[in-house]
Design an enzyme around this catalytic site. Structure first.
Site, PDB file in Angstrom:
ATOM      1  N   VAL A 158       1.000  -1.210   0.004  1.00 40.86           N
ATOM      2  CA  VAL A 158       0.025  -0.038   0.012  1.00 40.86           C
ATOM      3  C   VAL A 158       0.855   1.253   0.023  1.00 40.86           C
ATOM      4  CG1 VAL A 158      -1.853   1.307   1.243  1.00 40.86           C
ATOM      5  CG2 VAL A 158      -1.792  -1.173   1.189  1.00 40.86           C
ATOM      6  N   ASN A 162      21.376  -5.921 -13.385  1.00 45.33           N
ATOM      7  CA  ASN A 162      22.127  -6.718 -14.167  1.00 45.33           C
ATOM      8  C   ASN A 162      22.712  -6.018 -15.334  1.00 45.33           C
ATOM      9  OD1 ASN A 162      21.356  -8.781 -12.585  1.00 45.33           O
ATOM     10  ND2 ASN A 162      19.383  -8.926 -13.973  1.00 45.33           N
ATOM     11  N   GLY A 171       9.681   2.171   1.556  1.00 44.31           N
ATOM     12  CA  GLY A 171       9.308   3.087   2.739  1.00 44.31           C
ATOM     13  C   GLY A 171      10.199   4.002   3.272  1.00 44.31           C
TER      14      GLY A 171
END
Length: 602
Positions: A286, A467, A518
Site C-alpha cells: 500500500v 544486471n 518506505g
C-alpha cells in the site's frame, strides 16, 4: 629580459608550459625560469596562466577500473565499481557506483531454493568483480568518460561475446552429457498444487496461458550495469554538473532543458504479507502518493489550518493487526483478512492527522498478481480459499476503484500473460487510474533488442536498473515510452544500497513516478533526501516545473487498429533520440480536484 610575445625566451617558456598541459612533464628549469622572470607576480596571475594553458590539455580519459564485492542494505553481496581517470597527467579517482541486487525468488521459497539463490548471487558478484578488474579494465582504457554512447557500445559488445561463449559452452556440455530420461511432468512456475493423475481438466484450465519462463541472467552481468552507471557518474563529475543534468543532456542530445520536473514519490507504507496466516493475498504494497501540485517539502494546507493536528474521524475504523517486522522495503509487514481493512486503516490514519484521501493524498496498490495464480484451477487466489478467473479480476478492480476512488494506481493487477484482460481493465479503468506493469514488464535490455515494449496494454512501466542494463538502454527506452504516451516509473530493486544514483536517473530521464519503498531503512531514506536536495536546487535555479494534475489515458477512445499497434514501439531514429513527448495519441483526462466522498464500504 626579453619582451613578452611569441618569440624569445618567454615564448619558449609558454610553449614548454603548453606541452606540459598536453600531457608531458614540465622540466624543472621551466619552473625555475618562471620564478626568475616573474618573482613579484601575484598568485592570481599564476592561476590565470594555469587556466589559460589548461585549455590546451587533453580531455580526461579512463585509466583504470576497480571492482570489489560490497554488501547492500540487507547484507547481500553486490558489486561496486570505481572509475579512475587521467586528469592533466595524473591518475585520479573520480567516483564509484554500487549496483543494487535483485532476486526473482518468491517470498515463500523453500530453504533449498533460498540457499541456491545465495550461491548464485555470490558466484555472480565474484564473476562481475573479475570482469571489471581484468577484461573491462582493458576494454575501456583511454575512452572518455563523457562519451557514454561509446562506452555502452563497448560494454554491449563485450556482453554479447560472453553470452555467445556461454551458449557454446552449454551446447558442448549437452553434447557430451549422458542421455537421461526426461521427467514426465514439469511443475509450472508458481504452481501451488500438483494435478492428480487422470484428472480431467476444465476448459478454464486448458485455456489459461502458462507463466513465461524467467529469463536467465548471465553470471557476472552486474559488471555491465555497474560500469555503465559508474562511467555516467564520472562524466557528470568531469563536466562539473549533477548527474541528473548529465543524464538529461544525454537524452535530449546535449540540448539543456529549460525546465525539469520531479518524479512523484510512491511511498510504501504497508507491506502486506501474502503468505501469513491472514487471509488477504491480493495486496502486496500500500503506497502513498502526494498531490501533483504539492512540493516534496511543503506541508498539507489542512495540517497548517488544524491546530490540534486532528480532524474528525469519519468512516469505519479498521482494526490494526499485530505489527510483525520491518521489511527490506523500509515499511511495516502486516497481515489482513480482507481487502477493505488496509484501505480503511489508511483512511482513518489520514483523517486523524487532518488529511483527506482523494484530495490531500492518494493511494497506489501493488497487487503483484503474478504471485497469486493457481495453475491447477487456472484462477487467482485473492483471499485464502477465494479464487477469481482473469475476467472476474477485472470486475474486482472496477468495484475496488468505485468504492475507493482515492486509489490512482494499480501495479501488476494481472499477470503479463493475461493480455486480453489487461486490455479490458485499461478500457474500464484507464480514465480513472494508472494501470502499471512492473513484473509484467520484460528485461530492459531484451526490450531494447526487440525494439518492442513486450508488455500488455498499460498506462506505464516500472523500470529497474539491474544486471546488464546500461544507461543508454534507459535513455533510449524511456524515449520510446514517451513517444507512445506511456509513463515511466523508476523502481528500486529488492536489495538497495546507499548509492542514490537512481534518483538522479529518474529526474534526468523525466520519469513520472519513482518507487523507492518506505522511510524506515537508511539506504531508502538516502534516496528521498536526494530527491529533496534536487528539488531545492532546481527551485533555486528557477528550472523546476510542477504539474497541476495527474493525467490518465482513456483507452476506450482508441480505435481497434490503434489498440493492436499500441503494444509495439517502433525503433528510434539512428541519428537522434525521440522527443520528450509526441503529440497525444490518446485522449487524456486530468484527475479532478475533489473526488466524491465514497470511501466507505456499504
Amino acid at each position: 629580459m626579453e619582451p613578452c610575445g611569441g618569440g624569445g625566451r618567454l615564448g619558449e617558456l609558454r610553449r614548454e608550459a603548453a606541452e606540459y598541459y598536453r600531457g608531458h612533464r614540465v622540466p624543472q628549469r621551466v619552473e625555475e625560469a618562471l620564478n626568475a622572470l616573474f618573482p613579484l607576480c601575484p598568485a592570481d596571475l599564476y592561476g590565470a596562466l594555469a587556466n589559460y594553458f589548461s585549455t590546451f590539455s587533453k580531455a580526461p580519459v579512463i585509466c583504470k577500473l576497480a571492482g570489489r564485492k560490497v554488501l547492500d542494505g540487507v547484507g547481500k553481496p553486490t558489486l561496486e565499481v570505481e572509475i579512475y581517470c587521467t586528469v592533466k597527467n595524473y591518475e585520479k579517482r573520480i567516483c564509484s557506483a554500487i549496483m543494487s541486487s535483485h532476486s526473482h525468488v518468491p517470498e515463500n521459497a523453500s530453504p533449498e531454493i533460498n540457499e541456491g539463490d545465495e550461491k548464485e548471487r555470490s558466484d555472480s558478484v565474484a564473476t562481475a568483480v573479475e570482469w571489471v578488474n581484468e577484461s573491462l579494465n582493458a576494454v575501456l582504457r583511454d575512452l572518455k568518460p563523457t562519451d557514454q554512447c561509446e562506452v555502452d557500445k563497448m560494454l554491449g559488445e563485450y556482453f554479447r561475446k560472453k553470452v555467445e561463449e556461454k551458449k557454446i559452452q552449454k551446447e558442448e556440455e549437452e553434447a557430451t552429457a549422458p542421455l537421461s530420461c526426461a521427467p514426465s511432468a514439469v511443475a509450472l512456475s508458481g504452481k501451488k498444487k500438483a494435478a492428480k493423475p487422470g484428472k480431467k481438466m476444465s476448459s478454464t484450465e486448458r485455456t489459461i496461458p502458462p507463466a513465461e519462463p524467467i529469463e536467465p541472467v548471465l553470471c557476472g552481468s552486474l559488471a555491465i550495469g555497474g560500469t555503465s552507471l559508474a562511467v555516467a557518474k564520472a562524466g557528470a563529475t568531469i563536466n562539473h554538473i549533477p548527474l541528473y543534468l548529465h543524464i538529461a543532456l544525454l537524452k535530449y542530445n546535449q540540448d539543456s532543458p529549460k525546465e525539469m520536473t520531479l518524479p512523484h514519490p510512491m511511498i510504501t507504507l504497508l507491506n502486506c504479507e501474502k503468505f501469513s496466516p491472514a487471509k488477504l493475498k491480493l495486496v502486496k504494497e500500500v503506497m502513498l502518493i502526494p498531490p501533483a501540485q504539492l512540493s516534496l517539502k511543503q506541508p498539507s494546507p489542512q495540517l497548517a489550518d488544524n491546530k490540534k493536528g486532528k480532524a474528525p474521524n469519519t468512516g469505519k475504523k479498521a482494526p490494526l493487526p499485530p505489527l510483525k517486522r520491518v521489511s527490506h522495503l523500509g515499511c511495516l509487514i502486516t497481515g489482513w483478512d480482507n481487502l477493505e481493512q488496509p484501505l480503511l486503516l489508511m483512511q482513518t490514519a489520514c483523517n486523524n492527522i487532518g488529511l483527506e484521501l482523494g484530495t490531500d493524498m492518494y493511494l497506489a496498490i501493488n497487487c503483484a498478481a503474478h504471485e497469486l495464480m493457481d495453475y491447477v484451477k487456472g484462477k487467482y487466489e485473492i483471499l485464502t480459499g477465494t479464487f477469481k478467473s482473469p475476467d472476474e479480476m477485472v470486475d474486482v478492480y472496477v468495484e475496488l476503484i468505485n468504492k475507493f476512488p482515492s486509489i490512482i494506481a494499480l501495479v501488476d493487477p494481472l499477470r503479463k500473460e493475461d493480455r486480453q484482460q489487461w486490455s479490458n481493465i485499461c478500457c474500464a479503468l484507464g480514465s480513472k487510474c494508472y494501470l502499471i506493469a512492473e513484473d509484467a514488464a520484460a528485461n530492459i535490455s531484451k526490450l531494447k533488442i526487440d525494439q518492442s515494449t513486450n508488455v500488455p496494454m498499460c498506462s506505464g512501466v516500472v523500470l529497474k536498473y539491474i544486471n546488464q542494463t546500461k544507461v543508454s538502454d534507459l535513455i533510449e527506452f524511456t524515449g520510446l515510452l514517451d513517444g507512445q504516451r506511456h509513463i515511466t516509473i523508476l523502481g528500486s530493486p529488492d536489495g538497495e544500497s546507499s548509492d542514490d544514483s537512481l534518483v538522479d536517473l529518474a529526474v534526468g530521464l523525466g520519469a513520472r513516478f519513482i518507487k523507492l519503498g518506505g522511510l524506515s531503512r537508511g539506504e531508502r531514506v538516502t534516496k528521498y533526501n536526494r530527491l529533496l536536495a534536487i528539488e531545492e536546487e532546481l527551485a533555486k535555479n528557477r528550472t523546476l516545473r510542477s504539474e497541476a494534475n495527474f493525467e490518465f489515458t482513456d483507452f476506450a477512445e482508441e480505435t481497434q487498429p490503434e489498440k493492436e499497434l499500441s503494444d509495439v514501439i517502433p525503433p528510434p531514429a539512428q541519428d537522434s533520440l525521440p522527443p520528450q513527448l509526441s503529440q497525444p495519441a490518446l485522449q487524456v483526462h486530468s484527475l479532478p480536484a475533489q473526488l466524491p466522498d465514497n470511501n466507505t464500504l456499504t
